[in-house]
Design an enzyme around this catalytic site. Sequence first.
Site, short mmCIF file in Angstrom:
data_model
loop_
_atom_site.label_atom_id
_atom_site.label_comp_id
_atom_site.label_asym_id
_atom_site.label_seq_id
_atom_site.Cartn_x
_atom_site.Cartn_y
_atom_site.Cartn_z
N HIS A 69 -17.01 0.39 31.79
CA HIS A 69 -15.90 -0.67 31.97
C HIS A 69 -15.92 -1.84 31.56
CE1 HIS A 69 -15.45 2.10 36.15
NE2 HIS A 69 -14.75 1.93 35.98
N ASP A 130 -15.06 -7.94 42.66
CA ASP A 130 -13.88 -7.17 43.27
C ASP A 130 -13.58 -6.05 43.44
OD1 ASP A 130 -11.24 -9.94 41.95
OD2 ASP A 130 -12.98 -10.07 43.59
N GLU A 240 -9.98 -16.68 47.33
CA GLU A 240 -8.99 -15.81 45.22
C GLU A 240 -8.05 -16.32 45.47
OE1 GLU A 240 -10.02 -12.10 44.24
OE2 GLU A 240 -12.02 -12.70 43.09
P1 FAD Z 1 -20.20 -1.56 31.19
O1 FAD Z 1 -19.13 -1.52 30.89
O2 FAD Z 1 -20.89 0.02 31.04
O3 FAD Z 1 -21.86 -2.55 30.10
C1 FAD Z 1 -21.49 -3.99 30.46
C2 FAD Z 1 -22.38 -4.55 29.15
O4 FAD Z 1 -23.86 -4.54 29.70
C3 FAD Z 1 -22.15 -4.23 27.95
O5 FAD Z 1 -22.49 -5.11 26.40
C4 FAD Z 1 -23.66 -3.22 28.65
O6 FAD Z 1 -24.40 -3.54 26.81
C5 FAD Z 1 -24.18 -3.52 29.23
N1 FAD Z 1 -25.29 -3.16 30.71
C6 FAD Z 1 -24.80 -2.33 30.83
N2 FAD Z 1 -25.67 -1.80 32.12
C7 FAD Z 1 -26.28 -2.45 31.26
C8 FAD Z 1 -28.36 -2.51 31.81
N3 FAD Z 1 -28.85 -1.62 32.79
N4 FAD Z 1 -29.34 -3.80 31.42
C9 FAD Z 1 -28.88 -3.94 30.57
N5 FAD Z 1 -27.45 -3.92 29.99
C10 FAD Z 1 -26.73 -3.30 30.58
N6 FAD Z 1 -16.32 -8.41 36.98
C11 FAD Z 1 -16.60 -9.65 37.46
O7 FAD Z 1 -17.58 -10.22 37.57
N7 FAD Z 1 -16.05 -10.21 38.88
C12 FAD Z 1 -14.80 -9.17 39.30
O8 FAD Z 1 -14.33 -8.26 40.11
C13 FAD Z 1 -14.69 -7.58 38.60
N8 FAD Z 1 -13.63 -6.63 38.20
C14 FAD Z 1 -14.06 -5.61 38.28
C15 FAD Z 1 -12.45 -5.04 38.13
C16 FAD Z 1 -12.27 -3.55 37.37
C17 FAD Z 1 -11.57 -2.82 37.64
C18 FAD Z 1 -13.15 -3.20 36.04
C19 FAD Z 1 -12.80 -2.68 35.10
C20 FAD Z 1 -14.06 -4.91 35.55
C21 FAD Z 1 -14.38 -5.87 36.71
N9 FAD Z 1 -15.36 -6.46 36.58
C22 FAD Z 1 -15.49 -7.70 37.10
C23 FAD Z 1 -16.10 -6.89 35.36
C24 FAD Z 1 -17.42 -5.93 34.71
O9 FAD Z 1 -17.96 -6.81 35.92
C25 FAD Z 1 -17.89 -5.68 33.66
O10 FAD Z 1 -17.40 -5.53 32.29
C26 FAD Z 1 -19.05 -5.02 33.70
O11 FAD Z 1 -19.96 -6.17 32.89
C27 FAD Z 1 -18.78 -4.10 33.76
O12 FAD Z 1 -19.86 -2.82 34.53
P2 FAD Z 1 -20.40 -1.89 34.00
O13 FAD Z 1 -21.68 -0.96 34.74
O14 FAD Z 1 -18.76 -0.55 33.61
O15 FAD Z 1 -20.80 -2.38 32.54
#
Ligand code: FAD
Length: 513
Positions: A69, A130, A240
């Site tokens: 994400h 969120d 918020e």
């Molecule tokens: P990915 O997008 O798969 O990875 C994100 C980063 O973390 C990359 O650099 C990846 O290499 C690294 N990573 C992933 N997993 C690991 C692991 N196990 N160990 C080490 N590194 C790792 N963020 C907030 O803080 N608050 C919010 O309210 C919020 N709301 C959101 C709502 C939506 C609809 C979306 C799309 C995003 C939102 N985000 C929010 C952002 C989100 O927290 C970050 O983009 C987060 O990194 C996404 O998590 P993911 O599991 O999809 O990680």
Amino acid sequence: MRMEVMGLLRLQAPTPSDTTDFGRIVVQQPCPLGVCRPKSAADVCLLLRTVYSSSSFDSLTVAPRGAGHSAYGQAQAPGGIVVVTTSLPRSIAVGSTSSFTFVDVDGGALWVEVLEETLKHGLAPKSWTDYLYLTVGGTLSVGGISGQTFKHGPQICNVLEIDVVTGRGQFVTCSETENSNLFYGVLGGLGQFGVISRARIVLQTAPKMVKWVKISYYDFDDFIEDEELLISMEDVDYLEGFVRLHGISSSQSFTARFGGQAEDGLGRGPTYYYIEMALHYDNEAAVTKTLESILPRLKFVEQMASLDVPYFDFLNRVRAEELKGRSKGVWDVPHPWQTMFVPRSRIKQYKDLLLETISETPRDGPIILCPLRRHKWNEKMSTVLPRDDAADDIFYVVSLLRSIPCPDGSSDSPQLRKVLQQNKKMIQVATGYDVYDHLISTKIESQPGALEVASQGRYDNNIGAKQYMPYCEDEQEWMVHFGEKWEMFRDLKNEFDPLNVLAPGQRIFKRKR
Ligand code: FAD
């Protein structure tokens, strides 16, 4: 990759979803057999040890991927290997010590799974995002913030211990007292130092119900004054704030509706503001009294609504928006999202910059603007906070969460490029560094002169803000972003991932041979 290791690790060809992310702006292909779906942390150790120790893979990079994400390719590995952490067992186990109740959870588990499991014990983590369909490892790699952060700090400040597989392929358990430099580095560390395979998260007794209240304002000063008053109140569990440009329909956008109620009845000025606050409760009479004691102290113009919802439904509120957004075709479209941490002394200036910059383009998606408290963060961790003007405990988070549907499902359009230029201008003026050139120029050639326009900030060229989940394009920009934290960050990289194998999608360090 040596045949035996490839066999053991069951490396697979990437599927389309392994090569893009929520942002749908950056698409980078891993190598032909570039997807590893580990069954255990031992698989991740084997992969990283092999890549680290064998010269035949001296250009290979490895990206830990959670739920994908990110917005700008942060979890991708061009020509490298993507480690899909959601294929780890996703075990979730509640436990306790004399001082804490906690949950041990695999890095690839989704926060919604953590909530479902811990609620069975009447417990829940204190700090959230969120949206819950993000992985634990993914949000701990950036920070993890939402309306509870002012009270409990970001998710990274609610972690007792983590297991990490470093860029050398070593398995390390760390905490504030054990391997603490890795512990602090990994939390908010953008995947740079190791793959989080397990995290131990603090729990609290979960409330049964939430009173969810929405109040609106025309006057910005009243709005932020009330936000700051409310985060000082013990009884407020979530807050918020949102900025609304009147007349922009939210029907097409991904925006957290208030329990399904349309927002368009709100306000009548060109711009208005509203606060969503939530009070946890088990006993309705008591919470009603508390709310009656709070509301008279506030300067809102209209109380839009007050809903009583179960705790799980409140925390999972954005899921309904996702399903609605998917049904309307505004979910799987480009999302040039941008979030900034802004010093309190400059929040008005930044709000004006933002509204002026985006006013000429239609906007789909919420603008979040609310206060956080610096002392709830741990500055030893890698997430970077804004300049601290006057030892001010309060700073603001401002999220501009736009969706830009492109024709025929492509991930480029003049509209998207325009929005990226707007983002560029805001980052440059607010933080003083220059980004997005590469991103914009790799799109269809940008309109001649557009970048110059974007870089003609009319405000003083540095509000002292910092990007949250930063988009930077090279080491230079990252050095400006990290500021005095840069040395520590670079030294940790040299110690735990000396060949710069990990998380190339963040564009911080170049792979070493
Ligand atoms: P990915 O997008 O798969 O990875 C994100 C980063 O973390 C990359 O650099 C990846 O290499 C690294 N990573 C992933 N997993 C690991 C692991 N196990 N160990 C080490 N590194 C790792 N963020 C907030 O803080 N608050 C919010 O309210 C919020 N709301 C959101 C709502 C939506 C609809 C979306 C799309 C995003 C939102 N985000 C929010 C952002 C989100 O927290 C970050 O983009 C987060 O990194 C996404 O998590 P993911 O599991 O999809 O990680």
